[in-house]
Design an enzyme around this catalytic site. Structure first.
Site, PDB file in Angstrom:
ATOM      1  N   GLY A 211       0.820  -1.211   0.000  1.00 50.83           N
ATOM      2  CA  GLY A 211       0.000   0.000   0.000  1.00 50.83           C
ATOM      3  C   GLY A 211       0.848   1.251   0.000  1.00 50.83           C
ATOM      4  O   GLY A 211       2.079   1.202  -0.011  1.00 50.83           O
TER       5      GLY A 211
ATOM      6  N   GLY B 130       2.649   3.455   1.570  1.00 51.91           N
ATOM      7  CA  GLY B 130       3.272   3.557   2.886  1.00 51.91           C
ATOM      8  C   GLY B 130       3.804   4.930   3.213  1.00 51.91           C
ATOM      9  O   GLY B 130       4.015   5.255   4.383  1.00 51.91           O
TER      10      GLY B 130
ATOM     11  N   LYS C 278       4.606  12.231  -2.028  1.00 57.60           N
ATOM     12  CA  LYS C 278       5.439  11.127  -1.556  1.00 57.60           C
ATOM     13  C   LYS C 278       6.333  11.652  -0.438  1.00 57.60           C
ATOM     14  O   LYS C 278       7.104  12.593  -0.636  1.00 57.60           O
ATOM     15  CB  LYS C 278       6.298  10.570  -2.693  1.00 57.60           C
ATOM     16  CG  LYS C 278       7.148   9.373  -2.274  1.00 57.60           C
ATOM     17  CD  LYS C 278       7.871   8.787  -3.456  1.00 57.60           C
ATOM     18  CE  LYS C 278       8.720   7.584  -3.049  1.00 57.60           C
ATOM     19  NZ  LYS C 278       9.414   6.987  -4.212  1.00 57.60           N
TER      20      LYS C 278
ATOM     21  N   ASP D  50       8.633   4.838   8.194  1.00 61.77           N
ATOM     22  CA  ASP D  50       8.257   6.052   8.906  1.00 61.77           C
ATOM     23  C   ASP D  50       7.375   6.975   8.068  1.00 61.77           C
ATOM     24  O   ASP D  50       7.004   8.058   8.518  1.00 61.77           O
ATOM     25  CB  ASP D  50       9.507   6.818   9.364  1.00 61.77           C
ATOM     26  CG  ASP D  50      10.471   7.130   8.221  1.00 61.77           C
ATOM     27  OD1 ASP D  50      10.055   7.101   7.055  1.00 61.77           O
ATOM     28  OD2 ASP D  50      11.658   7.394   8.513  1.00 61.77           O
TER      29      ASP D  50
ATOM     30  N   ARG E  22       3.831  14.315  -6.974  1.00 61.03           N
ATOM     31  CA  ARG E  22       3.792  13.485  -8.178  1.00 61.03           C
ATOM     32  C   ARG E  22       2.438  13.663  -8.880  1.00 61.03           C
ATOM     33  O   ARG E  22       1.405  13.792  -8.224  1.00 61.03           O
ATOM     34  CB  ARG E  22       4.017  12.016  -7.838  1.00 61.03           C
ATOM     35  CG  ARG E  22       5.253  11.805  -6.993  1.00 61.03           C
ATOM     36  CD  ARG E  22       5.728  10.370  -7.017  1.00 61.03           C
ATOM     37  NE  ARG E  22       4.819   9.443  -6.364  1.00 61.03           N
ATOM     38  CZ  ARG E  22       5.136   8.150  -6.147  1.00 61.03           C
ATOM     39  NH1 ARG E  22       6.311   7.690  -6.533  1.00 61.03           N
ATOM     40  NH2 ARG E  22       4.286   7.348  -5.560  1.00 61.03           N
TER      41      ARG E  22
ATOM     42  N   ASP F  44       4.036  -4.315  -7.730  1.00 64.69           N
ATOM     43  CA  ASP F  44       3.439  -3.106  -7.156  1.00 64.69           C
ATOM     44  C   ASP F  44       4.074  -1.842  -7.718  1.00 64.69           C
ATOM     45  O   ASP F  44       3.609  -0.736  -7.422  1.00 64.69           O
ATOM     46  CB  ASP F  44       3.544  -3.116  -5.626  1.00 64.69           C
ATOM     47  CG  ASP F  44       4.971  -3.251  -5.130  1.00 64.69           C
ATOM     48  OD1 ASP F  44       5.566  -4.324  -5.347  1.00 64.69           O
ATOM     49  OD2 ASP F  44       5.500  -2.295  -4.540  1.00 64.69           O
ATOM     50  N   ASN F  45       5.118  -1.994  -8.537  1.00 65.14           N
ATOM     51  CA  ASN F  45       5.747  -0.852  -9.202  1.00 65.14           C
ATOM     52  C   ASN F  45       5.459  -0.844 -10.700  1.00 65.14           C
ATOM     53  O   ASN F  45       6.190  -0.214 -11.465  1.00 65.14           O
ATOM     54  CB  ASN F  45       7.260  -0.862  -8.978  1.00 65.14           C
ATOM     55  CG  ASN F  45       7.634  -0.599  -7.535  1.00 65.14           C
ATOM     56  OD1 ASN F  45       6.871  -0.017  -6.779  1.00 65.14           O
ATOM     57  ND2 ASN F  45       8.807  -1.053  -7.137  1.00 65.14           N
TER      58      ASN F  45
ATOM     59  N   ASP G 256       7.384   4.898  -9.747  1.00 69.06           N
ATOM     60  CA  ASP G 256       8.199   4.593  -8.572  1.00 69.06           C
ATOM     61  C   ASP G 256       9.689   4.552  -8.881  1.00 69.06           C
ATOM     62  O   ASP G 256      10.282   3.494  -9.078  1.00 69.06           O
ATOM     63  CB  ASP G 256       7.757   3.279  -7.922  1.00 69.06           C
ATOM     64  CG  ASP G 256       6.539   3.475  -7.035  1.00 69.06           C
ATOM     65  OD1 ASP G 256       6.031   4.602  -6.988  1.00 69.06           O
ATOM     66  OD2 ASP G 256       6.094   2.513  -6.402  1.00 69.06           O
TER      67      ASP G 256
END
Length: 504
Positions: free
Chosen positions: A99, A101, A121, A133, A184, A261-262, A271
């Site tokens: 997800g 993050g 991002k 984090d 982005r 996922d990219n 990404d």
């Protein structure tokens, strides 16, 4: 360090916001509403005036509202920021739920380029941050900002970057770095992993159908009238991915972390992590030092993309009618156009890079043999192709600009005789051919050492190099006589020791 200001909503003068991005409108299963976490003492690092002009946001980007909103210190006038959930395969292994993050979709904008999502991002923790984090660091943010705009200027489908904003807030990676946020922009950030999530992790066929229907209706409307829209979608995504990979290979771009996922459902480069452009041509170059097995080596990228399409097909399988074995067979057929599409696109790009205007038997061999010579002698990818544009068909022309890129001069001379004959076969005119080749063989790419120099200066508070480099990579085919000569030269010795990893 100053405490960040509390979140406020900027004036609604500009831009025009939609209430929610596409995924947010599909229901609560698709992600989580949450606000970004403000940063202290935010400041501009760089902005893309080129993208702002394309979107019609030049005045807004220069206004007082832009900095706090693009830093995650203010909220859009309407709507709520949103982090989406997805899953995926990482380095060929199922990773389960992932997800956004450290990314938040602020919303969708009406722009001169159509409806675009704006995503931050590095905007703070989300429910999908796992052990992270939620932050991005200045180093990786500058790299992503520059490369997003560089790839677009090279004519390669990509997400874009409107700005990068810095903050003195400390972020721990291998050491302590400072925080940054990249804004982005893309029509959508939907990934193969979104499909995989609802097929495998959530096992929610209703949500999967909702997602796929929304993708078809918004981005692939021609598929709606096909006998089997899901198969038509898979074919269209396969074709876009094939052309994207041909673009990457032609310009020497290594993504570095081609996890599912990219991978963009729209066929965009997405990404920017441990990416790199080839210096010395090495088909097995690995740009991500985390990739110890070389899964994502440069020459393997096209086959990895096809593997990822199989993963996408497996995610779409629950939507297929009839027995599973029959459905799998038809989905394999739907993906099969990837192979000839990639081969055709690759040959088309190499004909253009060679300056050829007609198609003749032997063109693929001519290109492949040049690449073998380049690999044998580790000729610089960008410099060699650009120098080839200066090739003269005049009798006894030395063609030193390109010949000097090779150690095996005899090998190059033999190849050059074949190239000379091929050019004569279509009555090629040197000046016209050079102009064409200069439009497809860039003089400048975002080499790792150039980005690293900009990053080191930025860490000391000097963003001049980042902004100067941006202007050059946004026009990579131009000569830029005022640019530093090092921008188009062989990399220095220290550049060979640079390592890029997934850490950001």
């Amino acid at each position: 360090m100053n405490a960040p200001d509390p979140l406020t909503r900027p004036a609604a003068a500009s831009p025009r916001w939609h209430p929610a991005p596409l995924l947010r409108t599909l229901g609560p299963a698709f992600g989580t509403l949450l606000a970004p976490t403000p940063l202290p003492a935010v400041h501009w690092v760089a902005r893309s005036d080129v993208l702002a002009a394309e979107l019609g946001l030049v005045d807004w980007l220069a206004s007082d509202d832009a900095l706090p909103l693009l830093a995650g210190n203010a909220l859009p006038p309407q709507g709520e920021p949103f982090a989406s959930v997805y899953s995926g395969h990482q380095f060929g292994q199922w990773a389960g739920q992932l997800g956004d993050g450290r990314a938040l979709q602020l919303g969708e904008l009406d722009t001169l380029a159509g409806v675009q999502e704006l995503q931050l991002k590095g905007a703070g923790l989300t429910p999908y941050s796992r052990m992270g984090d939620g932050r991005a660091v200045l180093r990786s943010s500058i790299r992503e900002f520059l490369c997003s705009e560089a790839m677009h200027a090279l004519g390669i489908p990509t997400t874009r970057a409107l700005s990068v904003i810095g903050s003195p807030a400390p972020v721990r990676r291998e050491g302590i770095e400072t925080a940054a946020v990249v804004a982005r922009v893309a029509p959508s950030f939907i990934r193969f992993g979104h499909v995989e999530h609802f097929a495998h992790t959530a096992r929610d066929v209703a949500a999967l159908r909702t997602l796929v229907d929304a993708v078809i209706d918004r981005f692939y409307p021609d598929c709606r009238d096909a006998p089997q829209p899901v198969l038509a979608l898979l074919t269209q995504v396969s074709l876009r991915t094939a052309r994207l990979l041909a673009d990457w290979q032609a310009v020497g771009f290594c993504h570095g972390v081609m996890n599912t996922d990219n991978m963009s459902i729209l066929g965009l480069t997405i990404d920017y992590g441990p990416f790199g452009f080839l210096d010395a041509f090495d088909p097995m170059h690995i740009c991500n030092h985390t990739d110890q097995q070389g899964r994502y080596a440069f020459a393997r990228q096209p086959s990895v993309a096809f593997w990822n399409l199989h993963a996408l097909a497996h995610g779409l399988l629950p939507l297929m009618p009839g027995p599973q074995d029959a459905a799998i067979a038809t989905m394999k057929d739907a993906m099969e156009p990837y192979k000839p599409a990639f081969a055709d696109a690759m040959l088309e790009r190499f004909r253009a890079k060679l300056g050829l205007t007609t198609a003749q038997d032997g063109d693929a061999d001519l290109a492949d043999d040049l690449l073998r010579l380049m690999a044998q002698d580790r000729a610089d990818h960008t410099i060699t192709w650009r120098a080839l544009g200066r090739f003269s068909t005049a009798a006894d022309a030395p063609n030193a600009a390109v010949r000097d890129q090779f150690i095996d001069r005899a090998g190059f001379d033999a190849w050059a005789q074949r190239y000379h004959a091929r050019l004569q076969a279509e009555a090629s005119i040197d000046a016209d051919r050079q102009a064409r080749m200069d439009r497809v063989n860039p003089k400048f790419v975002l080499r790792n050492h150039l980005a690293e120099s900009a990053i080191q200066a930025a860490r000391n508070g000097d963003f001049t190099e980042t902004r100067r480099l941006l202007k050059v990579v946004q026009a990579p085919y131009d000569e830029h006589p005022d640019a530093p000569a090092a921008y188009a030269a062989l990399p220095p010795d220290w550049a060979h020791h640079l390592e890029v990893s997934c850490s950001s």
